[in-house]
Design an enzyme around this catalytic site. Structure first.
Site, PDB file in Angstrom:
ATOM      1  N   ASP A   1      78.524  -4.610 -65.347  1.00 25.49           N
ATOM      2  CA  ASP A   1      79.195  -4.977 -64.097  1.00 25.49           C
ATOM      3  C   ASP A   1      78.616  -6.251 -63.501  1.00 25.49           C
ATOM      4  O   ASP A   1      77.580  -6.745 -63.940  1.00 25.49           O
ATOM      5  CB  ASP A   1      79.118  -3.813 -63.079  1.00 25.49           C
ATOM      6  CG  ASP A   1      77.735  -3.174 -63.010  1.00 25.49           C
ATOM      7  OD1 ASP A   1      76.762  -3.805 -63.473  1.00 25.49           O
ATOM      8  OD2 ASP A   1      77.627  -2.056 -62.498  1.00 25.49           O
TER       9      ASP A   1
ATOM     10  N   ASN B   1      75.397   8.734 -55.801  1.00 24.30           N
ATOM     11  CA  ASN B   1      76.686   9.419 -55.615  1.00 24.30           C
ATOM     12  C   ASN B   1      77.368   9.699 -56.955  1.00 24.30           C
ATOM     13  O   ASN B   1      78.545  10.045 -56.996  1.00 24.30           O
ATOM     14  CB  ASN B   1      77.612   8.591 -54.708  1.00 24.30           C
ATOM     15  CG  ASN B   1      77.955   7.235 -55.308  1.00 24.30           C
ATOM     16  OD1 ASN B   1      77.499   6.894 -56.413  1.00 24.30           O
ATOM     17  ND2 ASN B   1      78.749   6.453 -54.601  1.00 24.30           N
TER      18      ASN B   1
ATOM     19  N   HIS C   1      77.863   7.468 -59.396  1.00 23.53           N
ATOM     20  CA  HIS C   1      78.564   6.350 -60.035  1.00 23.53           C
ATOM     21  C   HIS C   1      77.835   5.906 -61.291  1.00 23.53           C
ATOM     22  O   HIS C   1      76.606   6.000 -61.376  1.00 23.53           O
ATOM     23  CB  HIS C   1      78.834   5.194 -59.062  1.00 23.53           C
ATOM     24  CG  HIS C   1      77.681   4.311 -58.710  1.00 23.53           C
ATOM     25  ND1 HIS C   1      77.345   4.021 -57.408  1.00 23.53           N
ATOM     26  CD2 HIS C   1      76.785   3.631 -59.453  1.00 23.53           C
ATOM     27  CE1 HIS C   1      76.310   3.199 -57.387  1.00 23.53           C
ATOM     28  NE2 HIS C   1      75.950   2.945 -58.629  1.00 23.53           N
TER      29      HIS C   1
ATOM     30  N   GLU D   1      82.913   4.133 -58.706  1.00 21.97           N
ATOM     31  CA  GLU D   1      82.590   4.981 -57.569  1.00 21.97           C
ATOM     32  C   GLU D   1      83.355   6.306 -57.654  1.00 21.97           C
ATOM     33  O   GLU D   1      84.292   6.438 -58.449  1.00 21.97           O
ATOM     34  CB  GLU D   1      82.963   4.241 -56.271  1.00 21.97           C
ATOM     35  CG  GLU D   1      82.207   2.929 -56.050  1.00 21.97           C
ATOM     36  CD  GLU D   1      80.747   3.137 -55.626  1.00 21.97           C
ATOM     37  OE1 GLU D   1      80.181   4.218 -55.874  1.00 21.97           O
ATOM     38  OE2 GLU D   1      80.165   2.200 -55.048  1.00 21.97           O
TER      39      GLU D   1
HETATM   40  C1  GLP Z   1      73.812  -0.221 -59.418  1.00 21.13           C
HETATM   41  C2  GLP Z   1      74.395  -0.500 -60.784  1.00 21.13           C
HETATM   42  C3  GLP Z   1      74.428   0.749 -61.632  1.00 21.13           C
HETATM   43  C4  GLP Z   1      73.068   1.437 -61.595  1.00 21.13           C
HETATM   44  C5  GLP Z   1      72.745   1.824 -60.182  1.00 21.13           C
HETATM   45  C6  GLP Z   1      71.430   2.583 -60.046  1.00 21.13           C
HETATM   46  O1  GLP Z   1      74.723   0.336 -58.551  1.00 21.13           O
HETATM   47  N1  GLP Z   1      75.702  -1.049 -60.723  1.00 21.13           N
HETATM   48  O2  GLP Z   1      74.784   0.422 -62.960  1.00 21.13           O
HETATM   49  O3  GLP Z   1      73.071   2.560 -62.421  1.00 21.13           O
HETATM   50  O4  GLP Z   1      72.667   0.604 -59.438  1.00 21.13           O
HETATM   51  O5  GLP Z   1      70.382   1.702 -60.004  1.00 21.13           O
HETATM   52  P1  GLP Z   1      68.860   2.100 -59.907  1.00 21.13           P
HETATM   53  O6  GLP Z   1      68.417   2.282 -61.316  1.00 21.13           O
HETATM   54  O7  GLP Z   1      68.217   0.903 -59.263  1.00 21.13           O
HETATM   55  O8  GLP Z   1      68.743   3.318 -59.091  1.00 21.13           O
END
Ligand code: GLP
Length: 239
Positions: A67, A129, A131, A136
């Site tokens: 993304d 949440n 995702h 989402e």
């Molecule tokens: C962002 C990314 C996700 C990732 C999430 C959790 O929202 N788009 O791909 O999984 O963060 O990140 P973290 O590993 O920092 O908790």
């Protein structure tokens, strides 16, 4: 899904990095699906270490990130910048082999991935949440790469990477859930107390679009990594 519990996050990073590097040794033209966020950071550090130590070349590898944000005020907050800093600049991978979804033609990303033969191993983190990538809650399970409006919860969770909340984008472009499901293998890393509920829902909930990661239950080859500490906090209740 296979649940793999390790003592520490460092143990997870070493295991996952070894898996990726071993795959690249065996398949120099591997297609790797990569993720951002805090969870993959130590994995990338260990991939760099193994690349140097074992002299494994990434020159023919292609990467496909999950993304990218839209409307950033500073390019240094982009996922492209994050990946350059934390991984690509330290490998021998050519810039043109590293791909991100393009907001001007999101559907072109699925075509690009397919044209290159599909993703061999997809690394994933998870949002609190549920995702995955930026899909989402209530994203269609049959979605391909698309533009999304970010949840307020996600914006707050990710605000730590920005100077203040106003700078956190409201939109992103992301691989869809159907895109992610096409990867031949998926590795999901779940770390940190903020993910207790997500870990529980992943294993205890029926497949439901309110919890995007629940689609992973249908994939034939998913490994979920977590720490013993988080596993206990999630599943071992005091009497
Ligand atoms: C962002 C990314 C996700 C990732 C999430 C959790 O929202 N788009 O791909 O999984 O963060 O990140 P973290 O590993 O920092 O908790």
């Amino acid at each position: 899904m296979e649940l793999i519990i390790k003592k520490t996050a460092a143990d997870i990073a070493k295991d996952v990095a070894r898996h990726f590097v071993h795959f690249v040794e065996q398949n120099p033209k591997a297609n790797l699906g990569l993720a951002t966020g805090s969870s993959p950071l130590d994995i990338y550090k260990h991939i760099i270490y193994l690349h140097e130590k074992r002299r494994v070349s990434f020159a023919q590898v292609k990467t496909f990130n999950l993304d990218e944000y839209l409307g950033l005020v500073d390019d240094k907050q982009s996922y492209r910048f994050f990946m350059q800093q934390n991984l690509f600049n330290h490998l021998d991978i050519p810039l043109e082999n590293t791909h991100f979804p393009d907001a001007t033609k999101p559907e072109g990303y699925d075509a690009l991935i397919a044209h290159n033969g599909g993703v061999d191993i997809q690394l994933l983190g998870i949002g609190s949440n549920g995702h995955i990538a930026f899909n989402e809650p209530f994203t269609s399970f049959s979605s391909y790469t698309h533009i999304v409006n970010l949840d307020e919860k996600t914006r707050k969770d990710n605000a730590r990477f920005f100077r203040d909340m106003n700078e956190v984008p409201t939109q992103a472009v992301t691989m869809g859930l159907a895109t992610i499901m096409q990867a031949r293998e998926i590795i999901l890393v779940i770390l940190g107390d903020a993910k207790i509920l997500a870990l529980k829902q992943l294993f205890c909930m029926e497949k439901d679009e309110s919890f995007p990661a629940s689609i992973l239950n249908e994939h034939p080859n998913v490994k979920v990594y977590t720490t013993m500490d988080l596993f206990k906090k999630t599943f071992c209740h005091k009497a």
